[in-house]
Write a protein that holds these residues in place. Structure first.
Motif, short mmCIF file in Angstrom:
data_model
loop_
_atom_site.label_atom_id
_atom_site.label_comp_id
_atom_site.label_asym_id
_atom_site.label_seq_id
_atom_site.Cartn_x
_atom_site.Cartn_y
_atom_site.Cartn_z
N GLY A 1 0.81 -1.10 0.07
CA GLY A 1 0.12 0.06 0.07
C GLY A 1 0.78 1.23 0.06
O GLY A 1 2.12 1.10 0.08
N TYR B 1 1.62 5.14 1.71
CA TYR B 1 1.35 5.61 2.83
C TYR B 1 0.42 6.90 3.15
O TYR B 1 0.13 7.51 2.04
CB TYR B 1 2.70 6.49 3.37
CG TYR B 1 2.68 7.09 4.89
CD1 TYR B 1 2.71 6.55 5.89
CD2 TYR B 1 2.44 8.75 4.63
CE1 TYR B 1 2.41 7.27 7.16
CE2 TYR B 1 2.45 9.30 6.01
CZ TYR B 1 2.39 8.56 7.12
OH TYR B 1 2.58 9.24 8.34
N ALA B 2 -0.46 6.68 4.19
CA ALA B 2 -1.87 7.51 4.04
C ALA B 2 -1.66 8.15 5.56
O ALA B 2 -2.52 9.03 5.94
CB ALA B 2 -2.94 6.94 3.82
N GLY B 3 -0.75 7.69 6.44
CA GLY B 3 -0.72 8.25 7.77
C GLY B 3 -0.19 7.43 8.83
O GLY B 3 0.01 6.29 8.69
N GLY B 4 0.11 7.90 9.84
CA GLY B 4 0.54 7.07 10.99
C GLY B 4 1.87 6.84 11.02
O GLY B 4 2.81 7.45 10.53
N SER C 1 1.55 1.66 13.36
CA SER C 1 0.06 1.65 13.00
C SER C 1 -0.20 2.57 11.69
O SER C 1 -0.88 3.50 11.49
CB SER C 1 -0.51 2.60 14.21
OG SER C 1 -0.02 4.03 14.25
N PHE C 2 0.73 2.02 10.75
CA PHE C 2 0.64 2.93 9.51
C PHE C 2 -0.73 2.71 8.68
O PHE C 2 -1.35 1.74 9.03
CB PHE C 2 1.67 2.20 8.42
CG PHE C 2 3.17 2.71 8.49
CD1 PHE C 2 3.38 4.11 8.61
CD2 PHE C 2 4.20 1.90 8.62
CE1 PHE C 2 4.70 4.64 8.46
CE2 PHE C 2 5.39 2.46 8.52
CZ PHE C 2 5.63 3.65 8.82
N GLN C 3 -1.12 3.86 8.17
CA GLN C 3 -2.56 3.74 7.24
C GLN C 3 -2.08 3.84 6.10
O GLN C 3 -1.47 4.56 5.71
CB GLN C 3 -3.33 4.89 8.18
CG GLN C 3 -3.88 4.83 9.29
CD GLN C 3 -4.28 6.14 9.57
OE1 GLN C 3 -5.06 6.87 8.85
NE2 GLN C 3 -4.27 6.69 10.94
N THR C 4 -2.67 2.84 5.20
CA THR C 4 -2.32 2.92 3.70
C THR C 4 -3.63 3.04 2.70
O THR C 4 -4.69 2.60 3.24
CB THR C 4 -1.41 1.60 3.42
OG1 THR C 4 -2.32 0.56 3.49
CG2 THR C 4 -0.31 1.47 4.35
N ARG C 5 -3.04 3.42 1.53
CA ARG C 5 -4.36 3.30 0.80
C ARG C 5 -3.62 2.56 -0.59
O ARG C 5 -2.26 2.14 -0.71
CB ARG C 5 -4.42 4.62 0.12
CG ARG C 5 -3.19 5.50 -0.38
CD ARG C 5 -3.73 6.81 -0.98
NE ARG C 5 -2.57 7.60 -1.16
CZ ARG C 5 -1.93 7.63 -2.29
NH1 ARG C 5 -2.28 7.01 -3.31
NH2 ARG C 5 -0.63 8.35 -2.56
N PRO D 1 5.02 0.58 3.84
CA PRO D 1 4.05 1.26 2.63
C PRO D 1 5.25 1.96 1.74
O PRO D 1 6.43 2.33 2.28
CB PRO D 1 3.26 2.27 3.70
CG PRO D 1 3.75 2.45 4.73
CD PRO D 1 4.53 1.32 5.07
#
Length: 417
Positions: free
Chosen positions: A109, A111-114, A118-122, A179
């Motif tokens: 994915g 990187y979208a935050g975090g 606790s990485f947030q991905t798209r 990510p």
């Protein structure tokens, strides 16, 4: 070479002589650089072969033409040639998805935050392709960039660090958990992409990456001193490496250069666990000049052909999406090419708009450098190669590459081949 011989090569005797004088007066003589080897190859002969200063300042070992240098990112063009040899054999293709060879990367994915835990991905807009690794549009990064939370994760996991990264296989496994910085093809970011290419060389060829380089590139070209470590019998020729200021920064310490890696205790004394196609090789002026001459001649040297001329032509074209130059696509905090008018091909930078660089050059010349201020470029239009070897980290400390380009091109008296 005498004045008459240089005139036949279209070079000025007096202007070539001032290159060595400039380096001595401004760098070596002042102690800024311990020592240098500078070579200019033009029209089939060596027009300049300058050797200055010390290979090891602490032991007062003089620099020699056969001194061995850490070439860091000048390893990247060699790895890129290796993968392109396999492309020519149809064992891998530039538009292949990387996940074809690394299945664990299929759902990487963006990187979208975090933070690391606790990485947030798209979802990525498209899959990473082999060509993205060659041109650094993969979405991967380097931990030393110190720019994003993804960079920080690379540092924490020691991804791509030459002496602490573990093995090449372990790096691939770590990257499967992280990510991407951006969707492949959206931007340019200097990265571990070429290390991944080294992994693919091993995967596709069925040989260990280091064995492939030796059997298919180094031995055929007679690059006898190029390897991932320095054996005991060659340590006396191995240069010391120095550093000034904080590595990766443009700040210069008032204390001047300090010893960063002692050749007698260097990690380069032993075969590495992490075989880095992005920055792990050592080499000499003679070896790297043979590699460069092979590229300048369209993939062949002294009867040994590694690549076809059309493949080299493809490698030295600008492959950045939209045909733009590096400054317009780069998100990188660090690059070995920092001015306008420069694109990026399959393994090295290439000049696409000489006037925009504001320094002499030719459309289609190609080049790259290493972290310890080493540098090379090849100019097919002028039938010329320039090689500069020294050992000072970081390469951003002084404008020596720009200065060397200016000095060399101003020494040309007859343009063209």
């Amino acid at each position: 070479m005498g004045r008459e011989g240089l005139e036949k090569q279209g070079m000025s005797y007096e202007r070539l002589a001032r290159i060595e004088r400039f380096l001595d007066e401004n760098y070596v003589g002042t102690g800024t650089l311990a020592g240098t080897v500078t070579q200019v190859w033009r029209r089939g002969e060596l027009a300049l072969n300058s050797v200055l200063g010390f290979a090891d300042r602490e032991r007062q070992t003089r620099m020699a033409e056969d001194s061995i240098f850490r070439i860091y990112s000048m390893t990247k063009p060699i790895t890129s040639v290796a993968i392109m040899m396999l492309v020519e054999e149809c064992k891998i293709a530039l538009d292949d998805p990387v996940s074809k060879y690394i299945p664990s990367w299929e759902k990487l994915g963006v990187y979208a935050g975090g933070f690391m835990e606790s990485f947030q991905t798209r979802a990525s807009a498209r899959p990473m392709r082999v060509v993205d690794l060659l041109r650094h549009t993969s979405g991967l990064t380097y931990g030393f960039q110190s720019n994003t939370n993804v960079d920080a994760a690379y540092r924490k996991l020691k991804v791509g660090e030459l002496t602490t990264a573990g093995t090449l296989d372990e790096m691939i496994e770590k990257l499967a958990t992280l990510p991407l910085e951006f969707s492949p093809g959206e931007a340019w970011n200097y990265s571990v992409s070429t290390d991944v290419l080294g992994y693919l060389v091993g995967k596709v060829s069925g040989m260990a990456f280091e064995d492939f380089l030796k059997a298919r590139i180094f031995d055929p070209l007679g690059m006898v001193d190029t390897a991932f470590y320095v054996p005991q019998e060659k340590v006396s020729r191995f240069c010391a490496c120095y550093a000034i200021g904080a590595l990766g920064s443009k700040l210069v310490s008032e204390k001047g250069p300090t010893l960063q890696d002692d050749p007698q205790t260097s990690p380069y004394r032993e075969p590495p666990s992490f075989v880095s196609g992005g920055g792990g090789l050592v080499s000499t002026a003679a070896d790297y000049m043979r590699f460069s001459r092979m590229l300048l001649r369209g993939g062949e040297l002294d009867g040994v052909r590694l690549l076809g001329p059309k493949t080299v032509e493809l490698m030295t074209a600008n492959h950045l999406p939209g045909g733009v130059d590096l400054p317009r696509l780069s998100r990188s905090m660090f690059t070995e090419a920092a001015y306008e008018g420069v694109g990026f091909g399959l393994g090295f930078a290439t000049t696409i708009a000489p006037a925009s660089t504001l320094i002499p050059g030719s459309a289609g010349d190609f080049f790259w450098g290493g972290a310890a201020s080493t540098f090379f470029w090849a100019d097919p239009r002028e039938d010329m190669i320039v090689l500069f070897l020294t050992q000072l980290l970081p390469s951003t400390a002084y404008p020596i590459r720009r200065q060397l380009r200016t000095l060399v091109y101003s020494a040309i008296t007859a343009c063209g081949t």
